[in-house]
Design a protein around this motif. Structure first.
Motif, mmCIF file in Angstrom:
data_model
loop_
_atom_site.group_PDB
_atom_site.id
_atom_site.type_symbol
_atom_site.label_atom_id
_atom_site.label_comp_id
_atom_site.label_asym_id
_atom_site.label_seq_id
_atom_site.Cartn_x
_atom_site.Cartn_y
_atom_site.Cartn_z
ATOM 1 N N ALA A 149 -16.265 -9.265 9.239
ATOM 2 C CA ALA A 149 -17.035 -10.703 9.613
ATOM 3 C C ALA A 149 -16.327 -11.594 8.403
ATOM 4 C CB ALA A 149 -18.553 -10.433 9.389
ATOM 5 N N ARG A 150 -16.081 -10.780 7.597
ATOM 6 C CA ARG A 150 -15.256 -11.761 6.336
ATOM 7 C C ARG A 150 -13.825 -11.942 6.585
ATOM 8 N NH1 ARG A 150 -19.379 -12.935 2.893
ATOM 9 N NH2 ARG A 150 -21.274 -11.836 3.313
ATOM 10 N N PHE A 151 -13.304 -11.515 7.868
ATOM 11 C CA PHE A 151 -11.551 -11.336 7.934
ATOM 12 C C PHE A 151 -11.299 -12.899 8.234
ATOM 13 C CE2 PHE A 151 -10.155 -7.036 8.608
ATOM 14 C CZ PHE A 151 -10.699 -6.301 7.464
ATOM 15 N N ASP A 152 -11.994 -13.903 8.355
ATOM 16 C CA ASP A 152 -11.504 -15.009 8.657
ATOM 17 C C ASP A 152 -10.428 -15.657 7.692
ATOM 18 O OD1 ASP A 152 -13.453 -15.435 6.973
ATOM 19 O OD2 ASP A 152 -14.719 -16.934 7.967
ATOM 20 N N ALA A 153 -10.706 -15.358 6.563
ATOM 21 C CA ALA A 153 -9.689 -15.694 5.488
ATOM 22 C C ALA A 153 -8.510 -15.146 5.803
ATOM 23 C CB ALA A 153 -10.344 -15.279 4.144
ATOM 24 N N LEU A 154 -8.418 -13.726 6.241
ATOM 25 C CA LEU A 154 -7.032 -13.138 6.555
ATOM 26 C C LEU A 154 -6.355 -14.030 7.579
ATOM 27 C CD1 LEU A 154 -7.952 -9.280 6.586
ATOM 28 C CD2 LEU A 154 -6.644 -10.866 4.794
ATOM 29 N N PHE A 155 -6.953 -14.559 8.697
ATOM 30 C CA PHE A 155 -6.182 -15.707 9.410
ATOM 31 C C PHE A 155 -5.732 -16.607 8.680
ATOM 32 C CE2 PHE A 155 -8.662 -13.034 12.831
ATOM 33 C CZ PHE A 155 -7.596 -12.718 13.737
ATOM 34 N N HIS A 168 -12.762 -18.530 13.690
ATOM 35 C CA HIS A 168 -14.159 -18.119 13.591
ATOM 36 C C HIS A 168 -14.256 -16.730 14.645
ATOM 37 C CE1 HIS A 168 -15.209 -22.026 12.248
ATOM 38 N NE2 HIS A 168 -14.703 -22.824 13.203
ATOM 39 N N LEU A 169 -13.357 -16.207 14.920
ATOM 40 C CA LEU A 169 -13.222 -14.875 15.749
ATOM 41 C C LEU A 169 -13.941 -13.982 14.895
ATOM 42 C CD1 LEU A 169 -12.659 -13.785 18.549
ATOM 43 C CD2 LEU A 169 -10.488 -13.050 17.413
ATOM 44 N N SER A 170 -13.516 -13.544 13.839
ATOM 45 C CA SER A 170 -14.003 -12.516 13.074
ATOM 46 C C SER A 170 -15.450 -12.667 12.793
ATOM 47 C CB SER A 170 -13.067 -12.376 11.873
ATOM 48 O OG SER A 170 -13.421 -13.453 10.835
ATOM 49 N N SER A 171 -16.064 -13.807 12.308
ATOM 50 C CA SER A 171 -17.278 -13.962 12.412
ATOM 51 C C SER A 171 -18.364 -13.568 13.294
ATOM 52 C CB SER A 171 -17.669 -15.295 12.016
ATOM 53 O OG SER A 171 -16.968 -16.147 12.977
ATOM 54 N N TYR A 172 -17.722 -13.275 14.766
ATOM 55 C CA TYR A 172 -18.472 -12.719 15.593
ATOM 56 C C TYR A 172 -18.682 -11.116 15.569
ATOM 57 C CZ TYR A 172 -19.218 -16.843 18.568
ATOM 58 O OH TYR A 172 -19.671 -18.108 19.002
ATOM 59 N N SER A 173 -17.965 -10.857 14.595
ATOM 60 C CA SER A 173 -18.023 -9.278 14.594
ATOM 61 C C SER A 173 -19.165 -8.687 14.358
ATOM 62 C CB SER A 173 -16.851 -8.899 13.514
ATOM 63 O OG SER A 173 -17.148 -7.389 13.254
ATOM 64 N N ASP A 174 -19.360 -7.302 14.595
ATOM 65 C CA ASP A 174 -20.535 -6.675 14.525
ATOM 66 C C ASP A 174 -20.280 -5.942 13.116
ATOM 67 O OD1 ASP A 174 -21.532 -7.196 16.983
ATOM 68 O OD2 ASP A 174 -20.374 -5.234 17.929
ATOM 69 N N SER A 175 -19.131 -5.732 12.616
ATOM 70 C CA SER A 175 -18.980 -5.154 11.426
ATOM 71 C C SER A 175 -19.106 -6.114 10.153
ATOM 72 C CB SER A 175 -17.604 -4.475 11.589
ATOM 73 O OG SER A 175 -17.036 -4.437 10.008
ATOM 74 N N LEU A 231 -6.439 -19.808 -1.745
ATOM 75 C CA LEU A 231 -5.650 -18.815 -0.886
ATOM 76 C C LEU A 231 -4.537 -19.357 -0.383
ATOM 77 C CD1 LEU A 231 -8.562 -16.829 1.204
ATOM 78 C CD2 LEU A 231 -6.977 -16.011 -0.885
ATOM 79 N N TYR A 232 -4.390 -20.490 -0.271
ATOM 80 C CA TYR A 232 -3.221 -21.280 0.431
ATOM 81 C C TYR A 232 -2.076 -20.880 -0.559
ATOM 82 C CZ TYR A 232 -6.136 -23.700 3.334
ATOM 83 O OH TYR A 232 -7.031 -24.096 4.368
ATOM 84 N N GLY A 233 -2.081 -21.119 -1.896
ATOM 85 C CA GLY A 233 -1.363 -20.904 -3.066
ATOM 86 C C GLY A 233 -0.716 -19.466 -3.143
ATOM 87 N N ILE A 234 -1.686 -18.539 -2.775
ATOM 88 C CA ILE A 234 -1.619 -17.197 -3.001
ATOM 89 C C ILE A 234 -0.339 -16.764 -1.736
ATOM 90 C CG2 ILE A 234 -2.523 -14.882 -2.674
ATOM 91 C CD1 ILE A 234 -3.470 -15.736 -5.464
ATOM 92 N N ILE A 265 -0.317 -8.777 14.174
ATOM 93 C CA ILE A 265 -0.869 -7.894 15.119
ATOM 94 C C ILE A 265 -1.952 -7.025 14.660
ATOM 95 C CG2 ILE A 265 0.053 -5.757 16.775
ATOM 96 C CD1 ILE A 265 2.748 -7.296 16.763
ATOM 97 N N VAL A 266 -1.554 -6.297 13.298
ATOM 98 C CA VAL A 266 -2.576 -5.578 12.742
ATOM 99 C C VAL A 266 -4.066 -6.316 12.577
ATOM 100 C CG1 VAL A 266 -3.083 -4.247 10.634
ATOM 101 C CG2 VAL A 266 -0.739 -4.082 11.585
ATOM 102 N N MET A 267 -3.909 -7.344 12.044
ATOM 103 C CA MET A 267 -4.964 -8.168 11.805
ATOM 104 C C MET A 267 -5.803 -8.512 13.226
ATOM 105 S SD MET A 267 -4.044 -10.399 8.636
ATOM 106 C CE MET A 267 -4.992 -11.816 9.407
ATOM 107 N N LEU A 268 -5.002 -8.716 13.977
ATOM 108 C CA LEU A 268 -5.574 -9.129 15.480
ATOM 109 C C LEU A 268 -6.523 -7.958 16.156
ATOM 110 C CD1 LEU A 268 -5.704 -11.679 17.252
ATOM 111 C CD2 LEU A 268 -4.098 -10.860 18.549
#
Lengths: 375, 499
Positions: free
Chosen positions: A258-264, A247-254, B431-434, A150-153
């Motif tokens: 924009a690099r948050f896709d790894a968080l998903f 790919h949602l985060s890469s649409y971000s203006d910030s 990152l999968y491992g992490i 939820i926080v990330m979304l």
């Protein structure tokens, strides 16, 4: 037979929601390119699920602290054994499907130059480990995972709110009823959590109906909101990308978001391992009813090994999409989440099996309790 | 003929009525140990003996409270041995602590605890007087969990001093201390402390049972007792908290916890404990709430950095380089190109080197401890980078990780292990491992609970009342309105207020 662990209503909702959101993240958008149809189809699907869940709820009221398999054993030992196998096979199939999705994901969305099978093995072992810790810790963890999602979304949506355009929502309809029913059927088949809920209900102390229907309502709201927001932000890209969620985060203006896709990726993997963990746990419990002398942890190992063998075989020799069969899945869901619980309602309360299976089951649960205590 | 040549089977044997036999038995039990001190004396023509252990009993107190009154005692003619006993027990106040013992087990145990034993010929019992006088360290500042604005006194090795330090802070009859013994040979005093109005009786009873289950020969420090108090030995985390601060100990008792004070160690134990407590310090309650909240966030961030930073760096640099900005990526590539080994290998080696230096710094005398940091940090680190064995960014990452781990000393054991695991997981599966390791750790922590009180409460299961003192620290005016006890965090049960 009191379960030694207890899950709160909120934890069960989170656990089921995590399993469903994993599917949403993997299969968004759901089948068609019309948001309105998706929402209405979801409404029909969820209404059907709510109806089906009446039977497990009636069953748990009649047999508190017993799941449908245990009620089957009360009726007759062979019936219980058949039910054990049926539920274990279904959960095994869900586990295989999940691991296949995972292996597909690490090839498509975030490919890494590492052995795919090794990562799948790594994931299966993690899920096996958490399954041995029991349902309660997994449920607690799912609450954390849901909160993290939820926080990330919210963060990503705040970053991409500038791109939100309601004109992207396609609401033109040609054959509304046919499309809605088709969408409902597609969506319904992706709700393996109904079976999970049936088996986990005895772990709840109270508020069965409230919990189950809250889950249905929250799930529908969450899935519908995600579908609308994604289509509004991503537009037609939603339908052309295999995994648009990431790919949602890469649409971000910030630049930061924009690099948050790894968080998903992190939440998706977390959801996957939690869902796999609870599937292995429940499948292991079903198997352990058949062989009460074996430790439940061994049954979990058997389920994990079987799932891994199947996954490696499918990755090597078959197509992962061959597992996609929404009609078969829907039929299995209706059978396991509604028909069998409905039939189990016919079993008289308090009846013991002739073969003394009940004693064996009690021993199994005692063993389960001891194991949880030790772990 | 000595009756107890192998100093066993004496515990339940009654004290002999003959003084000569009783002294013979005591010498036999103790093997006439050098520090056994027996003073035979005639009191009103009756043979008596004062037995003590040298250096455990105070000579001056013994002279003042025992020798002087006994030698000056004059009973009328025809008095019996029982008259002397009556004088000792009913007509005089020779010591604040006095008790009568009937068997050698009790007598010997108390002798070694610093009591003096008075034996009277003709009586099959002994009289014990507390005249402890062993040397002890003075009350000093705690060595761990240092603070800026809190109290400066810390627990020491003597149980009774520690009890007084707690009592001084909680002057209420609800504060209870229960003394018991642990260790079949060491017979260490172990004291359970709790607030009767705050702590659930089930929890106290559970701690009592767990302490009673200790079958060790010796209990020399809190580490010996901790495994018996822990509910799960398989968990990565510990549900038993340690502290050497009396103020922190008293505060936790007020929250409804049970404390265990062990004689011979300044580190006390508290059960149950919560994960979030590793990030709380006494100073948090001395600072302004906004600053305390800021510091807590720094600590949570430090924990994440200490555990994950090297692993995430390895994962990102090896498998997900697209997440770096172009400039950063270029500089990383330049640095890494000069090193001969794979990144994961480099990071593991440097992390292990750091652990070696840290361990050396702890074990070495303080005077040469500084030399370790010079040799390790400056000479080895600088030389390794200049020679091209490792890259400079790795040193920065490990340096930052090490500094972050100092912020949360309570979780040092966990962070050290998890760091290595994360590096290997990140190096193998990115990152999968992490994420998979993180999931396993999360569920592992969630599985830990003590008497139905989860280690991860009040985060999961969620308890709104407990959230006022987790990431933020509410002001005392708000905290006093919602006093939260540990029993409120019970995950299952009828009276649970969960969610």
């Amino acid at each position: 037979m009191k379960k030694t662990t207890a899950i709160s209503g909120v934890q069960l909702i989170c656990l089921l929601l995590v399993g469903r959101l994993f599917i949403t993240m993997t299969y968004s958008p759901a089948g068609n390119e019309n948001t309105l149809i998706t929402i209405l189809g979801g409404l029909f699907s969820n209404a059907l699920q709510a109806l089906l869940l009446i039977f497990p709820l009636l069953l748990i009221r009649k047999f508190p602290d017993k799941n449908v398999v245990e009620v089957g054993y009360d009726a007759a030992a062979p019936v219980g054994a058949v039910l054990s196998v049926l539920y274990a096979v279904f959960l095994l199939w869900v586990s295989i499907k999940l691991m296949c999705d995972f292996s597909e994901f690490i090839t498509v969305a975030f490919p890494i130059f590492s052995a795919k099978k090794l990562i799948v093995l790594f994931m299966a072992l993690t899920a096996l480990y958490i399954s041995t810790l029991g349902a309660e810790p997994i449920a607690r963890s799912s609450a954390v995972a849901a909160a993290l999602f939820i926080v990330m979304l919210i963060l990503v949506l705040l970053g991409t709110s500038g791109e939100l355009d309601i004109h992207n929502l396609n609401i033109s309809v040609e054959d509304p009823m046919g499309d809605i029913l088709s969408s409902a059927a597609d969506t319904f088949g992706r709700n393996a959590e109904l079976v999970t809920a049936c088996l986990l209900l005895p772990y709840l102390r109270s508020g069965y109906g409230k919990t189950v229907y809250s889950y249905i309502a929250i799930k529908y709201a969450a899935v519908a909101a995600i579908a609308v927001l994604f289509t509004a932000i991503l537009g037609n890209f939603t339908y052309s990308s295999p995994l648009p969620f990431f790919h949602l985060s890469s649409y971000s203006d910030s630049a930061v978001i924009a690099r948050f896709d790894a968080l998903f990726l992190i939440t998706w993997t977390l959801f996957a391992v939690i869902k796999l963990g609870i599937c292995i746990f429940l499948a292991g419990r079903c198997l352990s009813y058949i062989s009460p002398k074996a430790r439940p942890a061994y049954a979990n190992c058997v389920i994990t090994a079987l799932a891994l063998i199947c996954v490696f075989f499918i990755i090597r020799y078959s197509d992962i999409r061959s597992l996609e069969n929404s009609k078969l899945c829907a039929a299995a869901l209706i059978l396991l989440a509604a028909v069998i619980p409905a039939l189990a309602l016919l079993v008289p309360n308090g009846k013991n099996s002739k073969s003394g299976k009940k004693d064996k089951k009690e021993k199994t649960l005692q063993k389960e309790a001891d194991e949880n205590e030790n772990s | 003929m000595p009756r107890f040549p192998d100093c066993t089977n004496y515990e339940d044997v009654r004290i002999a009525s003959s003084l000569e036999q009783a002294l013979l038995d005591l010498r036999s039990i103790t093997g006439s140990t050098m520090d056994l001190n027996i003073m035979e004396v005639l009191v009103s023509s009756h043979k008596c003996a004062v037995v003590s252990i040298e250096s455990m009993a105070s000579t001056s107190i013994m002279t003042e409270l025992l020798f002087h009154p006994l030698t000056s005692l004059s009973l009328p003619d025809g008095s019996t041995a029982q008259d002397i006993a009556d004088y000792l027990t009913k007509q005089s106040l020779l010591s604040a602590e006095r008790r009568t013992c009937f068997d050698y087990g009790e007598a010997v145990t108390q002798l070694f605890a610093g009591f003096a034993l008075v034996l009277v010929d003709g009586l099959a019992k002994g009289y014990l007087f507390g005249i402890q006088g062993f040397d002890k360290r003075s009350i000093d500042e705690p060595t761990s969990d240092l603070n800026v604005l809190g109290g400066r006194d810390g627990f020491i090795e003597v149980l009774r001093t520690n009890v007084s330090l707690v009592r001084r802070r909680l002057k209420t009859p609800c504060l209870r201390f229960e003394l018991s013994k642990a260790g079949t040979k060491s017979k260490t005093d172990v004291c359970i402390a709790y607030m009767a109005d705050r702590c659930s009786p089930e929890l106290v009873d559970s701690v009592r049972k767990r302490l009673a289950s200790i079958k060790l020969e010796t209990v020399l420090s809190s580490g010996y007792v901790m495994p018996y108090l822990m509910k799960s030995s398989k968990s990565l985390f510990s549900d038993v908290q340690t502290t050497d601060r009396p103020d922190a100990f008293a505060a936790k008792l007020c929250e409804g916890k049970v404390g265990v004070i062990i004689d011979g160690t300044p580190f006390t134990l508290l059960v149950p404990s919560f994960f979030i407590e590793n990030f709380n310090t006494v100073d948090d309650y001395a600072h302004r709430p906004y600053y305390a909240a800021y510091i807590r966030c720094i600590k949570y961030l430090s924990f994440i950095l200490a555990v994950m930073l090297p692993g995430v760096y390895v994962a990102l640099a090896t498998f997900h380089s697209e997440t770096f900005s172009y400039k950063l990526l270029l500089s990383l590539v330049v640095s890494e190109e000069s090193t001969p080994y794979p990144l994961m290998f480099d990071v593991v080696i440097i992390t292990l080197m750091y652990e070696i230096l840290r361990e050396a710094g702890i074990r070495l005398p303080k005077t040469v401890g500084g030399a370790v940091s010079i040799v390790g940090g400056l000479i080895i680190g600088d030389a390794a980078v200049n020679s091209g064995l490792i890259s400079a960014p790795i040193l920065i990452i490990i340096g930052l990780t090490a500094t972050a781990s100092f912020v949360i000393p309570n979780l040092n054991q966990q962070t050290s292990i998890l760091r290595i695991v994360m590096i290997i997981a990140g190096g193998i599966a990115g990152l999968y491992g992490i994420t998979l390791v993180s999931a396993a750790v999360l569920v592992n922590a969630c599985a830990l609970s003590d008497n139905g009180i989860p280690y991860t409460a009040p985060v999961t299961p969620f308890f709104g009342s407990g959230f006022k003192d987790i990431f933020i620290r509410a002001g005392f005016k708000k905290l006093e309105k919602t006093q939260t006890l540990v029993s409120d965090f019970k995950a299952s049960g009828e009276s649970s207020t969960e969610e």
